[in-house]
Scaffold this motif. Structure first.
Motif, PDB file in Angstrom:
ATOM      1  N   ASN A 197     -39.151   0.751  48.885  1.00 10.26           N
ATOM      2  CA  ASN A 197     -38.521   0.863  50.078  1.00 10.26           C
ATOM      3  C   ASN A 197     -36.374   1.158  49.828  1.00 10.26           C
ATOM      4  O   ASN A 197     -36.608   0.566  48.085  1.00 10.26           O
ATOM      5  CB  ASN A 197     -37.848  -0.078  50.511  1.00 10.26           C
ATOM      6  CG  ASN A 197     -39.341  -1.104  51.867  1.00 10.26           C
ATOM      7  OD1 ASN A 197     -39.664   0.050  52.214  1.00 10.26           O
ATOM      8  ND2 ASN A 197     -39.362  -2.154  52.039  1.00 10.26           N
ATOM      9  N   TYR A 198     -36.365   1.991  50.117  1.00  4.14           N
ATOM     10  CA  TYR A 198     -34.592   2.138  49.556  1.00  4.14           C
ATOM     11  C   TYR A 198     -34.176   0.856  49.027  1.00  4.14           C
ATOM     12  O   TYR A 198     -33.903  -0.221  50.216  1.00  4.14           O
ATOM     13  CB  TYR A 198     -33.823   2.666  50.723  1.00  4.14           C
ATOM     14  CG  TYR A 198     -34.888   4.418  50.379  1.00  4.14           C
ATOM     15  CD1 TYR A 198     -34.280   5.190  49.963  1.00  4.14           C
ATOM     16  CD2 TYR A 198     -35.136   4.363  51.322  1.00  4.14           C
ATOM     17  CE1 TYR A 198     -34.133   7.125  49.746  1.00  4.14           C
ATOM     18  CE2 TYR A 198     -35.778   6.206  51.736  1.00  4.14           C
ATOM     19  CZ  TYR A 198     -35.377   7.430  50.791  1.00  4.14           C
ATOM     20  OH  TYR A 198     -36.004   8.425  50.425  1.00  4.14           O
ATOM     21  N   GLY A 199     -33.400   1.323  48.103  1.00  2.00           N
ATOM     22  CA  GLY A 199     -32.252  -0.112  48.175  1.00  2.00           C
ATOM     23  C   GLY A 199     -31.262  -0.267  48.316  1.00  2.00           C
ATOM     24  O   GLY A 199     -30.396   0.774  49.016  1.00  2.00           O
ATOM     25  N   ASP A 200     -30.199  -1.272  48.419  1.00  2.00           N
ATOM     26  CA  ASP A 200     -28.458  -1.316  48.930  1.00  2.00           C
ATOM     27  C   ASP A 200     -27.738  -0.361  48.116  1.00  2.00           C
ATOM     28  O   ASP A 200     -26.783   0.803  48.823  1.00  2.00           O
ATOM     29  CB  ASP A 200     -28.273  -2.647  48.496  1.00  2.00           C
ATOM     30  CG  ASP A 200     -28.987  -3.740  49.316  1.00  2.00           C
ATOM     31  OD1 ASP A 200     -29.373  -3.381  50.336  1.00  2.00           O
ATOM     32  OD2 ASP A 200     -29.177  -4.298  48.577  1.00  2.00           O
ATOM     33  N   GLY A 201     -28.666   0.330  46.578  1.00  3.96           N
ATOM     34  CA  GLY A 201     -27.347   0.741  46.486  1.00  3.96           C
ATOM     35  C   GLY A 201     -28.264   2.223  45.822  1.00  3.96           C
ATOM     36  O   GLY A 201     -27.206   3.706  45.647  1.00  3.96           O
ATOM     37  N   GLU A 202     -28.767   2.694  47.147  1.00  7.53           N
ATOM     38  CA  GLU A 202     -28.669   4.325  46.962  1.00  7.53           C
ATOM     39  C   GLU A 202     -28.274   4.937  47.952  1.00  7.53           C
ATOM     40  O   GLU A 202     -27.640   6.042  47.074  1.00  7.53           O
ATOM     41  CB  GLU A 202     -30.414   4.460  48.086  1.00  7.53           C
ATOM     42  CG  GLU A 202     -31.532   3.584  47.744  1.00  7.53           C
ATOM     43  CD  GLU A 202     -32.355   4.544  46.369  1.00  7.53           C
ATOM     44  OE1 GLU A 202     -31.923   5.146  45.998  1.00  7.53           O
ATOM     45  OE2 GLU A 202     -33.066   3.651  45.542  1.00  7.53           O
ATOM     46  N   MET A 203     -27.044   4.364  49.008  1.00  6.64           N
ATOM     47  CA  MET A 203     -25.781   5.660  48.919  1.00  6.64           C
ATOM     48  C   MET A 203     -24.738   6.152  48.105  1.00  6.64           C
ATOM     49  O   MET A 203     -24.919   7.243  48.583  1.00  6.64           O
ATOM     50  CB  MET A 203     -26.083   4.522  50.883  1.00  6.64           C
ATOM     51  CG  MET A 203     -24.757   5.894  50.901  1.00  6.64           C
ATOM     52  SD  MET A 203     -25.184   6.867  52.394  1.00  6.64           S
ATOM     53  CE  MET A 203     -25.506   5.148  54.075  1.00  6.64           C
ATOM     54  N   GLU A 204     -24.586   4.373  47.672  1.00  8.81           N
ATOM     55  CA  GLU A 204     -23.965   5.708  46.336  1.00  8.81           C
ATOM     56  C   GLU A 204     -24.235   6.266  45.943  1.00  8.81           C
ATOM     57  O   GLU A 204     -23.486   7.437  45.721  1.00  8.81           O
ATOM     58  CB  GLU A 204     -23.035   4.133  45.696  1.00  8.81           C
ATOM     59  CG  GLU A 204     -22.111   3.830  44.906  1.00  8.81           C
ATOM     60  CD  GLU A 204     -22.106   2.690  44.108  1.00  8.81           C
ATOM     61  OE1 GLU A 204     -21.193   2.532  43.342  1.00  8.81           O
ATOM     62  OE2 GLU A 204     -22.641   1.773  44.444  1.00  8.81           O
ATOM     63  N   PHE A 205     -25.298   6.162  45.324  1.00  8.97           N
ATOM     64  CA  PHE A 205     -25.754   7.075  44.372  1.00  8.97           C
ATOM     65  C   PHE A 205     -26.222   8.386  44.670  1.00  8.97           C
ATOM     66  O   PHE A 205     -25.930   9.780  44.158  1.00  8.97           O
ATOM     67  CB  PHE A 205     -27.988   6.453  43.740  1.00  8.97           C
ATOM     68  CG  PHE A 205     -28.538   7.491  43.284  1.00  8.97           C
ATOM     69  CD1 PHE A 205     -28.358   8.137  41.788  1.00  8.97           C
ATOM     70  CD2 PHE A 205     -29.687   8.019  43.484  1.00  8.97           C
ATOM     71  CE1 PHE A 205     -28.552   8.641  41.228  1.00  8.97           C
ATOM     72  CE2 PHE A 205     -30.382   9.038  42.729  1.00  8.97           C
ATOM     73  CZ  PHE A 205     -29.599   9.283  41.547  1.00  8.97           C
ATOM     74  N   PHE A 206     -26.483   8.440  46.037  1.00  4.71           N
ATOM     75  CA  PHE A 206     -26.776   9.917  47.088  1.00  4.71           C
ATOM     76  C   PHE A 206     -25.276  10.533  47.110  1.00  4.71           C
ATOM     77  O   PHE A 206     -24.897  11.807  46.533  1.00  4.71           O
ATOM     78  CB  PHE A 206     -26.986   9.921  47.476  1.00  4.71           C
ATOM     79  CG  PHE A 206     -28.946   9.557  48.166  1.00  4.71           C
ATOM     80  CD1 PHE A 206     -29.829  10.202  47.748  1.00  4.71           C
ATOM     81  CD2 PHE A 206     -29.371   8.710  48.807  1.00  4.71           C
ATOM     82  CE1 PHE A 206     -30.822   9.880  46.462  1.00  4.71           C
ATOM     83  CE2 PHE A 206     -30.455   8.119  48.924  1.00  4.71           C
ATOM     84  CZ  PHE A 206     -31.070   8.567  48.088  1.00  4.71           C
TER      85      PHE A 206
END
Length: 581
Positions: A197-206
């Motif tokens: 699944n998507y991790g918690d840090g995906e938003m920051e990365f994107f």
């Protein structure tokens, strides 16, 4: 007794010692338990620290990987200059780097976002997002550069898309335009992960990656804009140079045949057409005639005629703009063009006409140019029509001027040059011959018994005889030769760079050609003959410098009268006449 007391005392002492030792043992055991507990707590703390260290190391490794991914993606994307390829690369790399199964993108076209690309998706509901009709959604994507797909469920237009994905993100890329306003340029919808699944840090990365991609997109758009501007500027400079060259070329001569050839050469070059032809309109026959062609076009069709309706000519007089046939909407013009092409398909089918160019000057239709496909895959563009019109106008004006000039120097009935033009050209050819030490011949010819034709069969029949003889003369001489109506039934032909033998041969060819002519007069077939006299100027002769054009005419005329004395229908050369032949 004493022993008993001593024994009891010893027992009591032992008991006391045992109690004391037991107490000591309990105290030590308690302390040992405390130490054990402390050791367990310390061990647990050490394990927690190790776990935290591993987690920190994992996070650091993940961030390092994402940083490297961002850096590598930015380097790769920055190298691509083609916008469409760049957008596809962005989509490909976003899915690959993040191990995402599928997705799609929307691109901005004017004020609307439309589907640009699908990745691992056979089809999706058709989506269009309009800046005015979908203001709330538009503003959402402007203010939320990264958002989860599930957060879009409140937008009715996107409800089917939200249902399509179990998880995923949407990224919007904003670009600053030329007046400094930031707005949406490109959207990417990314679906589920290939695994996990998507991790918690995906938003920051994107968000970080999105910022880098926006810079790359903006630079690519600006570079693309600069390249387009440079390309347009280069094309305009080229067009101006071409038009200037075209103007020089088509105005440098009044020879109408040369104008036809240079015009089709120039037009096919400017338009980058694979093939084309130029036609001239003849008012007498009310038909078009192919005068020159380029590319894979049958040269046998040169001078063949094409039909054109009078009504179509009237329409072209009012609207002489160049027409890109495929861009024409239903109209009177389109109907006429299609009818014209269909009626003359035997001659124009091979062209696969795409550009229709009327040649109109002073409200007179002088001709038409038809061009086929271009060398490049790109078809004819409307933004080039202005250049095409300018070039067509220059050609039309040149043809009109040449036509006026030809009318001024050409005999209306025979279409041969007038006597005045003949005199000028003979003078010029004589000067050129003296300068370059080349030979020059002149033929004077006269229709035998022409007065009898007029008296017997009428002036109309006499006129037909003049026309037929003139036509035969034009057909049997070279392009460089000059044929003229000298006066009445007498004609002259200037033969540059032609010796005595050559002039006699041309004379004989003309004599035989005209002798074979037949003229229908009611139920009778009429025949006609001519008498010819030749003279050849030779710069090597002793008196050559003293000879004038009047001397040449006079000597050819003497040879002509010698032919008449010999019984007519003869060719006599002045030199042979001097020898008594």
């Amino acid at each position: 007794m004493i022993l008993i007391i001593i024994s009891i005392t010893l027992i009591l002492s032992l008991l006391l010692i045992m109690v004391h030792l037991l107490t000591k043992y309990n105290i030590l055991n308690s302390k040992f338990t405390e130490v054990q507990q402390e050791l367990e707590i310390e061990k647990e703390n050490i394990e927690n620290i190790s776990t935290e260290k591993e987690e920190i190391e994992r996070i650091v490794d993940e961030k390092n990987f994402k940083f490297l991914a961002i850096n590598q993606m930015a380097k790769t994307l920055a190298k691509e200059k083609n916008l469409n390829i760049l957008k596809r690369l962005i989509m490909d790399m976003m899915l690959e780097v993040n191990s995402i199964k599928r997705g799609f993108s929307l691109e901005r076209y004017g004020d609307t976002l439309k589907i640009f690309e699908l990745q691992n998706m056979s089809e999706i509901p058709n989506i269009t997002i309009h800046v005015d009709d979908d203001k709330e959604m538009w503003e959402y994507f402007k203010t939320h550069k990264v958002s989860k797909i599930k957060q879009l469920q409140n937008f009715t237009k996107l409800s089917d898309i939200v249902k399509e994905f179990d998880d995923g993100y949407v990224m919007s890329f904003l670009i600053t335009d030329e007046i400094g306003l930031e707005d949406i340029y490109y959207l990417i919808f990314m679906g589920e992960k290939t695994y996990g699944n998507y991790g918690d840090g995906e938003m920051e990365f994107f968000e970080t990656l999105g910022g880098q991609i926006e810079i790359i997109l903006e630079n690519a758009i600006k570079n693309n804009f600069i390249e387009e501007q440079n390309k347009e500027l280069t094309e305009k400079v080229y067009d101006l140079l071409t038009l200037n060259n075209a103007a020089k070329m088509v105005t440098s001569t009044l020879d109408i045949e040369e104008i036809y050839k240079s015009s089709i050469d120039m037009y096919t070059e400017v338009a980058q057409a694979m093939k084309g032809c130029i036609m001239t309109y003849d008012r007498d026959s009310e038909a078009l005639y192919i005068k020159a062609a380029r590319g894979e076009y049958k040269q046998d069709d040169i001078n063949k005629s094409l039909k054109i309706k009078e009504e179509f000519l009237e329409v072209l007089k009012k609207d002489s703009n160049v027409k890109i046939i495929s861009n024409l909407r239903e109209s009177e013009m389109l109907t006429y063009i299609f009818e014209f092409l269909k009626e003359n398909q035997a001659l124009v089918k091979e062209l696969k006409s795409e550009l229709f160019i009327p040649l109109v000057a002073n409200e007179e239709v002088l001709g038409i140019i038809l061009l086929g496909m271009r060398y490049s895959d790109e078809g004819y563009r409307e933004d080039n029509v202005e250049v095409y019109n300018t070039l067509a106008n220059q050609i039309a004006i040149s043809l009109y001027n040449a036509k006026l000039y030809n009318l001024a120097i050409t005999d209306g009935m025979t279409k041969l040059f007038l006597h005045r033009y003949f005199q000028t050209r003979l003078e010029e050819e004589l000067e050129r011959t003296k300068r370059y030490k080349r030979k020059l011949s002149l033929i004077m010819l006269d229709i035998d018994h022409f007065k009898k034709f007029n008296d017997t069969y009428g002036h109309q029949t006499g006129d037909e005889v003049l026309k037929k003889v003139a036509k035969a003369i034009k057909e049997y001489i070279r392009k460089s030769d000059v044929a003229a109506r000298y006066g009445g039934e007498e004609f002259s032909v200037i033969l540059p760079e032609t010796d005595e033998k050559g002039s006699i041969k041309v004379g004989e060819n003309l004599r035989k050609a005209i002798e074979s002519l037949e003229l229908q007069y009611h139920s009778k077939i009429l025949k006609v003959t001519i008498s010819l006299g030749c003279y050849t100027y030779n710069p090597d002769e002793a008196d050559s410098e003293e000879i004038t054009k009047d001397n040449i005419i006079d000597r050819a005329d003497q040879a002509l009268y010698k032919s008449k004395e010999r019984g007519r229908n003869k060719v006599t050369h002045y030199n042979n006449m001097k020898l008594g032949e």
